[in-house]
Design a protein around this motif. Structure first.
Motif, mmCIF file in Angstrom:
data_model
loop_
_atom_site.group_PDB
_atom_site.id
_atom_site.type_symbol
_atom_site.label_atom_id
_atom_site.label_comp_id
_atom_site.label_asym_id
_atom_site.label_seq_id
_atom_site.Cartn_x
_atom_site.Cartn_y
_atom_site.Cartn_z
ATOM 1 N N LYS A 1 41.767 -82.646 8.969
ATOM 2 C CA LYS A 1 41.084 -83.379 7.904
ATOM 3 C C LYS A 1 39.576 -83.271 8.015
ATOM 4 O O LYS A 1 38.870 -83.225 7.009
ATOM 5 N N PHE A 2 39.045 -83.216 9.249
ATOM 6 C CA PHE A 2 37.591 -83.169 9.403
ATOM 7 C C PHE A 2 36.997 -81.846 8.923
ATOM 8 O O PHE A 2 35.784 -81.745 8.740
ATOM 9 N N ALA A 3 37.852 -80.827 8.715
ATOM 10 C CA ALA A 3 37.363 -79.528 8.249
ATOM 11 C C ALA A 3 37.483 -79.377 6.742
ATOM 12 O O ALA A 3 37.079 -78.347 6.190
ATOM 13 N N LEU A 4 37.991 -80.379 6.075
ATOM 14 C CA LEU A 4 38.298 -80.248 4.648
ATOM 15 C C LEU A 4 37.054 -80.005 3.803
ATOM 16 O O LEU A 4 37.063 -79.168 2.896
ATOM 17 N N SER B 1 37.981 -78.712 -4.693
ATOM 18 C CA SER B 1 38.785 -77.555 -5.075
ATOM 19 C C SER B 1 39.842 -77.211 -4.036
ATOM 20 O O SER B 1 40.923 -76.762 -4.373
ATOM 21 N N PHE B 2 39.558 -77.438 -2.756
ATOM 22 C CA PHE B 2 40.510 -77.033 -1.718
ATOM 23 C C PHE B 2 41.764 -77.878 -1.778
ATOM 24 O O PHE B 2 42.852 -77.397 -1.496
ATOM 25 N N ARG B 3 41.618 -79.129 -2.169
ATOM 26 C CA ARG B 3 42.785 -80.015 -2.242
ATOM 27 C C ARG B 3 43.774 -79.567 -3.318
ATOM 28 O O ARG B 3 44.942 -79.935 -3.299
ATOM 29 N N LYS B 4 43.278 -78.769 -4.269
ATOM 30 C CA LYS B 4 44.107 -78.338 -5.379
ATOM 31 C C LYS B 4 44.911 -77.083 -5.069
ATOM 32 O O LYS B 4 45.730 -76.654 -5.866
ATOM 33 N N ILE C 1 34.184 -78.576 4.593
ATOM 34 C CA ILE C 1 33.701 -77.203 4.766
ATOM 35 C C ILE C 1 34.622 -76.227 4.047
ATOM 36 O O ILE C 1 34.170 -75.272 3.404
ATOM 37 N N ALA C 2 35.924 -76.460 4.144
ATOM 38 C CA ALA C 2 36.881 -75.591 3.461
ATOM 39 C C ALA C 2 36.682 -75.647 1.956
ATOM 40 O O ALA C 2 36.738 -74.628 1.262
ATOM 41 N N GLU C 3 36.446 -76.839 1.431
ATOM 42 C CA GLU C 3 36.210 -76.984 -0.003
ATOM 43 C C GLU C 3 34.974 -76.202 -0.441
ATOM 44 O O GLU C 3 34.965 -75.537 -1.483
ATOM 45 N N LEU C 4 33.912 -76.299 0.367
ATOM 46 C CA LEU C 4 32.686 -75.572 0.037
ATOM 47 C C LEU C 4 32.939 -74.074 0.050
ATOM 48 O O LEU C 4 32.525 -73.352 -0.864
ATOM 49 N N ALA C 5 33.620 -73.585 1.078
ATOM 50 C CA ALA C 5 33.890 -72.149 1.188
ATOM 51 C C ALA C 5 34.670 -71.651 -0.020
ATOM 52 O O ALA C 5 34.337 -70.635 -0.632
ATOM 53 N N VAL C 6 35.698 -72.395 -0.404
ATOM 54 C CA VAL C 6 36.536 -71.983 -1.523
ATOM 55 C C VAL C 6 35.768 -72.057 -2.843
ATOM 56 O O VAL C 6 35.955 -71.230 -3.741
ATOM 57 N N SER C 7 34.881 -73.039 -2.975
ATOM 58 C CA SER C 7 34.127 -73.193 -4.219
ATOM 59 C C SER C 7 33.229 -71.992 -4.504
ATOM 60 O O SER C 7 32.824 -71.777 -5.650
ATOM 61 N N CYS C 8 32.913 -71.205 -3.480
ATOM 62 C CA CYS C 8 32.056 -70.028 -3.649
ATOM 63 C C CYS C 8 32.831 -68.802 -4.120
ATOM 64 O O CYS C 8 32.225 -67.769 -4.420
ATOM 65 N N LEU C 9 34.143 -68.904 -4.167
ATOM 66 C CA LEU C 9 34.978 -67.758 -4.510
ATOM 67 C C LEU C 9 35.296 -67.730 -5.997
ATOM 68 O O LEU C 9 35.268 -68.751 -6.677
ATOM 69 N N SER C 10 35.639 -66.549 -6.477
ATOM 70 C CA SER C 10 36.077 -66.410 -7.859
ATOM 71 C C SER C 10 37.441 -67.066 -8.024
ATOM 72 O O SER C 10 38.172 -67.283 -7.048
ATOM 73 N N GLN C 11 37.808 -67.362 -9.257
ATOM 74 C CA GLN C 11 39.102 -67.981 -9.508
ATOM 75 C C GLN C 11 40.234 -67.070 -9.050
ATOM 76 O O GLN C 11 41.269 -67.547 -8.560
ATOM 77 N N LYS C 12 40.050 -65.761 -9.205
ATOM 78 C CA LYS C 12 41.088 -64.815 -8.774
ATOM 79 C C LYS C 12 41.360 -64.960 -7.273
ATOM 80 O O LYS C 12 42.516 -64.972 -6.839
#
Length: 323
Positions: free
Chosen positions: A216-219, A316-319, A221-232
């Motif tokens: 949970k404590f990494a969530l 976004s990562f939670r989705k 950072i994971a959300e930020l990383a994923v938010s930088c990616l394209s939808q594909k």
């Protein structure tokens, strides 16, 4: 080291011949729009463009290097050109991550010995599978720059592998036993910049990412990383509660003995990786001789503060899909 000239546009360059088997020939044709005529025309166009480019001063023009970008962009020459520009500018803008990939450097030797990044091999679909065990990183000894440079050494070894260019990558991220201190070595700004490089600048055909046991404590950072990616790319990320769930998506024979049902010796994989890196050492170091006027591309990486990034991180990562 034939074919690795860094001259602007050598008068002599290698004549390409497709030497892979029928499986990858079919994949190249059906997935990447690659035929002999398209490939030949595209290579010529790319080389001529490099030769005339006002800001590219030195660049490899051998076929397997140029094909990194053409295959990534399914032989759309304009898109391949854009990615190559970004790749060259990225290497100079972030030298702490992308240069001096020397497997004989004392620190790099220790990083490779930790075996955080493992090349598991090809799966049944011809994709290259990489396992990343984050717990293996020594945060007391190294920084995020070391971690990124270790990752880039692995990727540069694979970028010229034609089966990987065509088949793409499957990445398994195992977060088991990750500590807060291991995560804290990355600033939010560095996470954003590195993921932007992955998204726009690396010749990296990412087919699937399987993240397992994310604490949970990494969530955030994971959300930020994923938010930088394209939808594909976002659509190709899957989250799992256990390695048992991941195994539904992988060939068991590729996993190491550290996992139930695994068959590969992690020490052997590590030794193979190190041997491969040492054999390619001169080619890895030669990459640093490529040059572009990076000042022309500063706008590609907008400098923001950790505070402004943190306030904008979405959920976004939670989705993402969770087994």
């Amino acid at each position: 080291m034939t074919g690795l000239s860094v001259e602007k546009f050598p008068e002599q360059y290698d004549e390409y011949t497709f030497t892979l088997g029928e499986r990858y020939l079919k994949m190249a044709q059906e997935d990447l729009n690659e035929t002999d005529s398209v490939r030949e025309q595209s290579l010529t166009q790319m080389r001529e463009w490099i030769a005339k480019h006002p800001f590219i001063k030195k660049c490899r023009t051998d076929s397997v290097f140029v094909l990194r970008f053409l295959r990534l962009r399914k032989f759309s020459v304009p898109r391949a050109q854009e990615t190559l520009e970004r790749y060259l500018a990225m290497r100079q803008s972030f030298p702490q991550w992308f240069q001096k990939l020397d497997p004989e450097d004392v620190e790099m030797k220790e990083l490779l010995g930790n075996n955080q990044y493992q090349i598991l091999g090809k799966d049944s679909e011809g994709r290259t599978v990489i396992l990343i065990e984050l717990k293996r990183f020594n945060e007391e000894r190294f920084t995020s720059d070391h971690q990124a440079r270790n990752a880039m050494l692995l990727l540069e070894l694979l970028f010229d592998d034609e089966e990987t260019q065509i088949g793409g990558y499957v990445v398994v991220l195992d977060y088991m036993d990750l500590t807060m201190r291991q995560l804290a070595i990355w600033s939010l700004t560095d996470v954003k910049n590195f993921m932007n490089c992955v998204n726009h600048s690396l010749p990296f055909r990412l087919r699937e990412v399987h993240a397992v046991r994310l604490p949970k404590f990494a969530l955030a950072i994971a959300e930020l990383a994923v938010s930088c990616l394209s939808q594909k790319l976002k659509d190709r990320i899957f989250c799992h509660k256990s390695m048992g769930d991941v195994r539904k998506h992988l060939d068991d024979s590729l996993l190491t003995l550290d996992y139930e049902g695994g068959k590969q010796d992690p020490e052997q994989l590590k030794n193979d990786f190190i041997r491969r890196a040492v054999e390619k050492r001169q080619e890895l170091l030669l990459l640093d001789e490529m040059e572009i006027d990076a000042s022309r591309y500063k706008s590609l990486w907008h400098q923001t503060t950790d505070e402004s990034i943190e306030s904008g991180v979405a959920g976004s990562f939670r989705k993402l899909t969770v087994d």
